[in-house]
Design an enzyme around this catalytic site. Structure first.
Site: not given
Ligand code: GLY
Length: 401
Positions: A179, A120
């Site tokens: 993601d 992230d």
């Molecule tokens: N990356 C986590 C979400 O989209 O909730």
């Protein structure tokens, strides 16, 4: 002559009768420019007020069931969105107090450059530091972003060709989630600025492998893939936040769309543009996409049409479509820009946009964080706000061309 004039007046009168109400309605509909301005002005009010209630080292995440502010510390994946939103709002307003807020919140993230415990870091650091460098032209934080890119590529699994997202998922050791496409932008940035191609090579490998493995025949995406890091074999295709392994979780589709539009922008490889167009067509032609274009939290949620909507997915899709429409021509260009405008109009309506001082100072209502865990259901989320503001700024800048 008089008779001719009377006939013309009669035709005009008839037109007013037959078209009058519709024309009045059309005339009453605010222009997209007015909507952009009023939504950005509202965002400015909300986020300046938010700053006043936030402890120095914390970031706004959501509201709990009692409507109380939920915050997070810098390691949490959402920590870059509030500073990133403040940067955009400074860019919009030129308000020096917002600049100071953006700088102060961005600086809290400095230790995250070494955080290689998940994927992230791109969300956290590029939204905050990246926007700051872009907007001010002050590149003194560049080494922080290069170190962040180093942390991200330390998670690359060369035999599989992808970056590991999490440290584990269920019984699997090497999960990759859709993601993760969003974090590649940090790597493209790092190669451009440093001149070292290694970051970009990792990004391109991840994007190609994800395109081959994560997508279904209908151009929807799985959420989580489990890899064998030695052989690159895909061991399982699962979901964490969607309704089912085989369903189309809305925010996952949104991340994929945005990720491939961005990867095309950075690589100019037409394979990625074609893929982005296919994802957009999947979303916009889907029979379960509501008229207002705000998706249900999962396109296959079993309780549609009563399922919760996800404003965060809508905001990400809108921002991506605005960019995508700039890369294509003809009918699809029109389709993508009309759909983006429809989303922005819906999100800017009373149904989704908070009244000034309400919604715990967040901007948008009605997002879904993690439905299978019953967590963050029908709440504001800082990333819904970030991508909404970004979409508004992208539209505003289009108008300025
Ligand atoms: N990356 C986590 C979400 O989209 O909730």
């Amino acid at each position: 002559m008089l008779r001719l004039f009377s006939a013309f007046a009669l035709i005009l009168a008839l037109m007013t009768v037959s078209c009058g109400p519709q024309s009045r309605e059309e005339n009453m509909k605010p222009s997209i420019e007015e909507i952009i301005k009023s939504s950005l002005d509202r965002s400015l009010i909300q986020y300046k007020s938010m700053y006043g209630v936030l402890p120095d080292t914390l970031f706004p995440r959501s509201l709990d069931n009692e409507g109380q502010l939920v915050t997070n510390r810098s390691p949490w994946w959402t920590s870059g969105f509030y500073p990133g939103s403040l940067w955009y709002l400074y860019e919009y307003s030129g308000d020096e107090t917002v600049l100071e807020m953006a700088q102060a919140k961005t600086e809290v993230l400095e230790p995250e450059q070494y955080n290689n415990m998940d994927h992230d870091i791109g969300f956290k650091m590029l939204c905050s530091y990246g926007n700051g460098i872009r907007i001010t032209g002050d590149s003194s934080a560049t080494p922080i972003l290069i170190q962040s890119a180093e942390s991200l590529i330390s998670r690359f699994m060369p035999n599989a060709g992808v970056i590991k997202s999490w440290e584990g998922f269920k019984e699997y050791k090497y999960p990759v989630i859709i993601d993760n496409m969003m974090n590649l932008e940090l790597l493209f940035w790092a190669s451009k600025v440093s001149g070292d191609p290694k970051y970009r090579e990792v990004a391109l490998s991840h994007a190609k492998t994800t395109l081959n493995n994560h997508y279904r025949e209908d151009n929807s995406s799985y959420h989580v893939l489990a890899y064998d890091s030695d052989t690159g074999e895909v061991l399982a295709k699962k979901t964490a936040q969607g309704f089912a392994d085989e369903s189309a979780w809305a925010r996952g589709q949104a991340w994929g769309l945005y990720g491939y539009v961005m990867t095309y922008r950075e690589s100019k490889d037409p394979v990625f543009l074609e893929h982005a167009k296919k994802i957009a067509e999947f979303l916009l032609d889907h029979p379960n996409l509501p008229e207002d274009h705000i998706p249900y939290w999962d396109f296959d949620a079993p309780d549609i049409p009563d399922a919760l909507r996800d404003a965060s997915a809508a905001a990400i899709i809108a921002s991506a479509l605005i960019e995508l429409s700039g890369h294509v021509d003809g009918k699809v260009k029109n389709k993508f820009s009309v759909s983006a405008e429809r989303i922005i109009r819906s999100l800017s309506s009373k149904q989704y946009l908070a009244a000034a001082g309400e919604n715990g100072n967040f901007i948008l209502k009605h997002s879904v964080g993690h439905k299978p865990r019953n967590s963050e259901m029908d709440v504001p989320l800082s990333y819904a706000d970030y991508y909404f503001i970004e979409a508004l700024m992208r539209l505003k800048n289009l108008g300025a061309d």
